[in-house]
Design a protein around this motif. Sequence first.
Motif, short mmCIF file in Angstrom:
data_model
loop_
_atom_site.label_atom_id
_atom_site.label_comp_id
_atom_site.label_asym_id
_atom_site.label_seq_id
_atom_site.Cartn_x
_atom_site.Cartn_y
_atom_site.Cartn_z
N THR A 222 47.40 41.67 31.72
CA THR A 222 48.58 42.14 31.52
C THR A 222 48.90 42.33 33.01
O THR A 222 49.43 42.49 34.05
CB THR A 222 49.35 41.74 30.66
N LEU A 223 48.99 44.02 32.47
CA LEU A 223 49.48 44.73 33.70
C LEU A 223 48.91 44.49 34.78
O LEU A 223 49.08 44.46 36.50
CB LEU A 223 49.47 46.01 33.06
N ARG A 224 47.70 44.57 34.96
CA ARG A 224 46.51 44.12 36.25
C ARG A 224 46.83 42.77 36.90
O ARG A 224 46.91 43.03 37.79
CB ARG A 224 45.15 44.14 35.53
N ALA A 225 46.94 41.69 35.36
CA ALA A 225 47.48 40.63 36.47
C ALA A 225 48.79 40.76 37.39
O ALA A 225 48.47 39.49 38.35
CB ALA A 225 47.79 39.91 35.07
N ARG A 226 49.81 41.88 37.10
CA ARG A 226 51.04 41.76 37.55
C ARG A 226 50.65 42.06 38.75
O ARG A 226 50.85 42.01 39.41
CB ARG A 226 52.09 42.26 36.33
N MET A 227 49.87 43.37 38.99
CA MET A 227 49.52 43.62 40.19
C MET A 227 48.89 43.34 41.83
O MET A 227 49.68 43.18 42.30
CB MET A 227 49.01 45.67 40.01
N ALA A 228 48.13 42.01 40.70
CA ALA A 228 47.46 41.24 41.15
C ALA A 228 48.09 40.18 42.38
O ALA A 228 48.32 39.97 42.89
CB ALA A 228 46.36 40.49 40.65
N PRO A 233 46.05 44.77 44.98
CA PRO A 233 44.69 44.66 45.37
C PRO A 233 44.33 44.03 46.95
O PRO A 233 43.21 45.39 48.14
CB PRO A 233 44.13 44.05 44.94
N GLU A 234 45.29 42.83 47.80
CA GLU A 234 45.59 43.10 48.87
C GLU A 234 45.31 44.42 50.01
O GLU A 234 44.44 44.37 51.05
CB GLU A 234 45.17 42.30 49.67
N THR A 235 46.54 44.88 49.47
CA THR A 235 47.05 46.04 50.79
C THR A 235 46.59 46.81 50.81
O THR A 235 46.29 47.61 51.66
CB THR A 235 48.30 45.47 50.01
N LEU A 236 45.55 47.27 49.01
CA LEU A 236 44.65 48.60 49.22
C LEU A 236 43.22 48.08 50.49
O LEU A 236 43.55 49.49 50.98
CB LEU A 236 44.38 48.93 47.78
N ILE A 237 43.07 46.83 50.08
CA ILE A 237 41.57 46.81 51.33
C ILE A 237 42.28 46.94 52.86
O ILE A 237 41.60 47.22 53.00
CB ILE A 237 40.96 45.45 50.85
#
Length: 252
Positions: A222-228, A233-237
């Motif tokens: 749930t937390l990972r989906a909210r961050m996605a 993830p795109e911002t980090l890359i």
Amino acid sequence: MATIGFLGTGEIAACMVRALAGQGHRLRVSDRNADVAAELAALPEVSVHPNDEVVAQSEVVILCLMARVARQVLAELPWRADQSVISVMVDVPLADLHRLCAPVPDIALTIPMPFIEQGGCPLPVYPESAALRQIFGPRNLILPVDSETALNAHFAASALSAPLLELLALGSAWLAEETGDPAGAEAYVAALFKGYMSPDGSGHHFLGLLESLATEGGLNATLRARMAQAGVPETLIDAMDGLRPRLGLTSR
């Protein structure tokens, strides 16, 4: 045991000196930062000298300067062909170091982190360095890479430290607000993630961990989906790709 000189007395240099103090090496530290140099001089086998004396008296010289300063001072120092040089500096390519530190033939690049003081620090290195292995190999992981480009990519990966630590700090602070115990919250978060940091050699350790934490409806998923959804993830890359020009890495 060796006579090892340090040019530069910033945080990384100080951590490396503390890592080696008391192990039988003769450590020569430059006097660029008087306060740090005085602190280090209180350690076993450490003495403080001007840059030219550090180089003249050392078998191995570790370069811990800012790139601008390195370009100003290195060429004026008394380098010898029988020395080894280890650079921990970003923005100073190997070819420039061979010119600035001539006639030294044995020059290598590596990337220490502050926790090298406690040991267990990964040290990617290019090219292979017998001096690095002798000095830091007993307590740290030496990782030879195939090219300077690969070494520079490790510089970019090392920059993950700050954003990941910020996430851990935010999570720890959130937990502390709920429990009223900042020390306990930090201890829990640190121990929790330490338990994940034992790669299995497959090259897919972290992806495997993510799969194991991907139970639909679970807290982690749930937390990972909210961050996605927020584009983390795109911002980090994208941010890591933004380091490519500085590090001489080709664009994708």
